[in-house]
Every structure is written in C-alpha cells, then in structure tokens.
Design a protein around this motif. Structure first.
Motif, mmCIF file in Angstrom:
data_model
loop_
_atom_site.group_PDB
_atom_site.id
_atom_site.type_symbol
_atom_site.label_atom_id
_atom_site.label_comp_id
_atom_site.label_asym_id
_atom_site.label_seq_id
_atom_site.Cartn_x
_atom_site.Cartn_y
_atom_site.Cartn_z
ATOM 1 N N MET A 181 2.851 -3.961 5.324
ATOM 2 C CA MET A 181 1.562 -3.262 5.401
ATOM 3 C C MET A 181 1.255 -2.781 6.806
ATOM 4 O O MET A 181 0.381 -1.937 6.996
ATOM 5 C CB MET A 181 0.437 -4.180 4.902
ATOM 6 C CG MET A 181 0.632 -4.639 3.462
ATOM 7 S SD MET A 181 0.785 -3.253 2.320
ATOM 8 C CE MET A 181 -0.820 -2.503 2.506
ATOM 9 N N ALA A 182 1.967 -3.309 7.805
ATOM 10 C CA ALA A 182 1.736 -2.853 9.178
ATOM 11 C C ALA A 182 2.327 -1.483 9.429
ATOM 12 O O ALA A 182 1.999 -0.837 10.426
ATOM 13 C CB ALA A 182 2.322 -3.866 10.171
ATOM 14 N N LEU A 183 3.235 -1.026 8.541
ATOM 15 C CA LEU A 183 3.868 0.274 8.708
ATOM 16 C C LEU A 183 2.939 1.376 8.230
ATOM 17 O O LEU A 183 2.052 1.160 7.395
ATOM 18 C CB LEU A 183 5.185 0.319 7.926
ATOM 19 C CG LEU A 183 6.250 -0.724 8.302
ATOM 20 C CD1 LEU A 183 7.433 -0.626 7.350
ATOM 21 C CD2 LEU A 183 6.706 -0.539 9.737
ATOM 22 N N ALA A 222 -3.901 -8.518 7.058
ATOM 23 C CA ALA A 222 -3.652 -7.328 6.248
ATOM 24 C C ALA A 222 -2.648 -6.395 6.908
ATOM 25 O O ALA A 222 -1.979 -5.611 6.233
ATOM 26 C CB ALA A 222 -4.964 -6.585 5.986
ATOM 27 N N THR A 223 -2.551 -6.460 8.243
ATOM 28 C CA THR A 223 -1.640 -5.550 8.949
ATOM 29 C C THR A 223 -0.307 -6.207 9.280
ATOM 30 O O THR A 223 0.431 -5.699 10.111
ATOM 31 C CB THR A 223 -2.304 -5.070 10.246
ATOM 32 O OG1 THR A 223 -2.654 -6.205 11.049
ATOM 33 C CG2 THR A 223 -3.548 -4.248 9.950
ATOM 34 N N ALA A 224 0.009 -7.333 8.654
ATOM 35 C CA ALA A 224 1.282 -8.008 8.910
ATOM 36 C C ALA A 224 2.320 -7.536 7.900
ATOM 37 O O ALA A 224 2.007 -7.130 6.784
ATOM 38 C CB ALA A 224 1.106 -9.525 8.827
ATOM 39 N N GLN A 269 6.352 3.165 4.731
ATOM 40 C CA GLN A 269 6.273 2.306 3.553
ATOM 41 C C GLN A 269 6.989 2.939 2.359
ATOM 42 O O GLN A 269 7.691 2.263 1.612
ATOM 43 C CB GLN A 269 4.806 2.038 3.206
ATOM 44 C CG GLN A 269 4.066 1.181 4.225
ATOM 45 C CD GLN A 269 2.620 0.936 3.820
ATOM 46 O OE1 GLN A 269 2.254 1.073 2.653
ATOM 47 N NE2 GLN A 269 1.784 0.578 4.797
ATOM 48 N N VAL A 270 6.813 4.242 2.201
ATOM 49 C CA VAL A 270 7.477 4.945 1.105
ATOM 50 C C VAL A 270 8.993 4.914 1.281
ATOM 51 O O VAL A 270 9.750 4.630 0.344
ATOM 52 C CB VAL A 270 6.962 6.392 1.005
ATOM 53 C CG1 VAL A 270 7.771 7.175 -0.033
ATOM 54 C CG2 VAL A 270 5.487 6.410 0.644
ATOM 55 N N VAL A 271 9.469 5.178 2.503
ATOM 56 C CA VAL A 271 10.912 5.157 2.775
ATOM 57 C C VAL A 271 11.491 3.777 2.516
ATOM 58 O O VAL A 271 12.552 3.620 1.889
ATOM 59 C CB VAL A 271 11.192 5.606 4.223
ATOM 60 C CG1 VAL A 271 12.657 5.375 4.580
ATOM 61 C CG2 VAL A 271 10.823 7.067 4.404
ATOM 62 N N LEU A 272 10.796 2.734 2.975
ATOM 63 C CA LEU A 272 11.281 1.375 2.773
ATOM 64 C C LEU A 272 11.308 1.004 1.296
ATOM 65 O O LEU A 272 12.253 0.364 0.814
ATOM 66 C CB LEU A 272 10.408 0.397 3.555
ATOM 67 C CG LEU A 272 10.828 -1.075 3.510
ATOM 68 C CD1 LEU A 272 12.247 -1.235 4.048
ATOM 69 C CD2 LEU A 272 9.856 -1.937 4.306
ATOM 70 N N ALA A 273 10.278 1.408 0.554
ATOM 71 C CA ALA A 273 10.242 1.112 -0.876
ATOM 72 C C ALA A 273 11.383 1.806 -1.612
ATOM 73 O O ALA A 273 12.036 1.218 -2.483
ATOM 74 C CB ALA A 273 8.892 1.534 -1.461
ATOM 75 N N VAL A 274 11.654 3.074 -1.246
ATOM 76 C CA VAL A 274 12.766 3.793 -1.883
ATOM 77 C C VAL A 274 14.109 3.133 -1.534
ATOM 78 O O VAL A 274 14.978 2.969 -2.388
ATOM 79 C CB VAL A 274 12.760 5.273 -1.448
ATOM 80 C CG1 VAL A 274 14.025 5.982 -1.924
ATOM 81 C CG2 VAL A 274 11.527 5.974 -1.995
ATOM 82 N N ALA A 275 14.275 2.736 -0.264
ATOM 83 C CA ALA A 275 15.523 2.080 0.147
ATOM 84 C C ALA A 275 15.726 0.775 -0.608
ATOM 85 O O ALA A 275 16.836 0.468 -1.067
ATOM 86 C CB ALA A 275 15.503 1.835 1.655
ATOM 87 N N LEU A 276 14.679 -0.026 -0.753
ATOM 88 C CA LEU A 276 14.795 -1.281 -1.507
ATOM 89 C C LEU A 276 15.117 -1.012 -2.971
ATOM 90 O O LEU A 276 15.901 -1.742 -3.590
ATOM 91 C CB LEU A 276 13.491 -2.076 -1.377
ATOM 92 C CG LEU A 276 13.181 -2.656 0.010
ATOM 93 C CD1 LEU A 276 11.808 -3.318 0.031
ATOM 94 C CD2 LEU A 276 14.253 -3.650 0.430
#
Length: 278
Positions: free
Chosen positions: A42-44, A37-39, A49-56
């Motif tokens: 989800m490990a972030l 679950a932490t791989a 996670q929000v920043v990465l989702a917005v960047a993608l």
C-alpha cells in the motif's frame, strides 16, 4: 513492630518506577493508523501497485502451469497425456526433465546393452563388421575401478533413453529432438569404432574414414531371479535393431574438430569485419 516493618517495605516497593509494558502482553498498539496503512504494497503508488499485481498474477499462473505439466509428465499414461503428450514433452524437455526411476515401486529389472556394427568400404567392396558390444566395454572399464568416469557409467544409457523417448516404436523421430538423438548416437558409435584397435587397418590407421554406414541395436535381458526365489524369469535376450544410418563428415572424430575450427574461423572473421566497420 513486624507489621510496621512490612508496611515500610510495601511503601518502598510502591515507590519504584513501573516497568515498561510489554507489547506482547496485550498492550494497545500506539502506531498511528496512517503509518500502518502506508506499509508494504500500500506504500506504493497506484501504477506500481498495478504492475506488482500483474507480475504476481503472471508468476502464479506460470507456477500452476509448470506444476501441471510436470505432474502430467511423471504421471502414468492417461487421456490427457495421450492427447497432449507432445505439448507436455515440449514444455518439460530439456530444462525440466524428471526421472523418478530411483524411487519407483517396481525398479528396473533388466540389463540393457548397446551394440554397433559398421559397413566398411575396403578394396572397392563393402563388408559388414560383427556386432560390437559397447556396453561390455564400459563395464570392463568400470570393473575394479574405484572412480569410474561419468561417461563410462551413463553415456550409453542416457543416449538410449534420449533416442527411445524421442522416437516412436517404428523409429520415426519426434521432430528436431528425434533427429538430434540420431546424430548423438551416430557420433558416439563413430568415436567408439575409431578407438577400437581390432578395427584398425594394416598400417594401424583407424577405420573411421572407411565407414559408410552404422547400425546400432538395443539388447534387453531380464535379470535372473535370486536363488532363494521361486520366481521364474526368462533371461533370453530381446533385440531392437535401429535403422542403418549413413555416416557424414561431421560424425567423424576429425570432422568434429574441423567443424569446431570452422566455427572459430567464422567467428573470428565476423569479429574482424565488425571491428573494421567501426
């Protein structure tokens, strides 16, 4: 006796340690669920996670818009390109320019030449030279040359494409790109005129400093059909005369060097002031 030997062999075989199970053979995954679950993402932590989702999401939107713009640029003329053609060109040029002529189902069947003439100031009067075929000069330099220069092969062709794509049919420029294409063609013409011995003065001095205006024209001739073809081709040339353009000091070959020297001097002066202010 044979049965006893076989039984003894089976006993020896059973005493061997079992081979480890191959995880690819359907063996159960013993990795703890918490570690799985932490791989990955989800490990972030949640902010990352929000920043990465917005960047993608931004990258995905940019990729979709870019693909749509390039598709409209290379697609045949349609309602969207007629209405939003300027926006498509602003997106594509100059970084994402596409040229599909090599793979066109109907390749170019025309020879396009660029000619120039100049208006000279001589003896308190103006005279106009004859038309000078610049493309013929390049063709002569390329002929029998195993390694012709890129300039001889493409300079005029690219300049004409640049001009025609940046102007309307009545030679109105499309913004700054249109004006830049005029300056580009004007300076090419002045470089060529300055290098022509036939236009040099009696003392051998180039006439570039005496040129007041230049005019270029594009001559299009259809390629003649091969002898074995029954196709009838009209090979009569068609002409598109470009406007007369006044020549400025920046258009002269020496003027370009002076402008470059002035830019260098300005840069050196700015650097000196910056160092003095420290």
């Amino acid at each position: 006796m044979d049965a006893d030997v076989e039984r003894d062999a089976a006993d020896v075989h059973d005493d061997r340690p079992a081979a480890p199970a191959d995880p690819l053979d359907g063996a159960p995954d013993t990795t703890p669920a918490a570690d799985r679950a932490t791989a990955g993402i989800m490990a972030l932590s949640l902010p990352y996670q929000v920043v990465l989702a917005v960047a993608l999401a931004v990258a995905g939107v940019f990729a979709c818009v870019h693909l749509a713009m390039v598709f409209l640029h290379v697609a045949p003329s349609n309602t969207l390109t007629k209405r939003h053609g300027q926006a498509v060109d602003d997106w594509v040029y100059p970084e994402f320019e596409q040229n599909w002529k090599l793979f066109a189902p109907n390749p170019l069947q025309q020879n396009i030449s660029v000619e120039v003439r100049a208006e000279l100031a001589a003896d308190d009067a103006l005279r106009t030279t004859d038309w000078i075929d610049l493309t013929a000069q390049d063709a002569e330099a390329i002929r029998h040359n195993p390694m012709p220069s890129h300039t001889q092969q493409n300079e005029l062709r690219r300049a004409v494409d640049f001009y025609l794509n940046a102007h309307s049919d009545d030679d109105r420029p499309h913004g700054s790109r249109g004006r830049l294409s005029e300056e580009y063609m004007r300076r090419i013409a002045m470089l060529r005129l300055d290098a022509l011995p036939a236009l040099a003065g009696p003392d051998g001095r180039p006439v570039a400093g005496d040129v007041r205006r230049v005019q270029l024209r594009v001559v299009t001739r259809a390629v003649e059909a091969p002898r074995w073809s029954t196709e009838k081709t009209d090979t009569a040339p068609s002409y598109r005369d470009l406007p007369w353009w006044p020549v400025t000091a920046a258009d002269l070959p020496a003027g370009a060097d002076l402008l470059a020297g002035a830019d260098r001097s300005r840069t050196d002066a700015d650097r000196s002031r910056t160092e003095a202010s420290r």
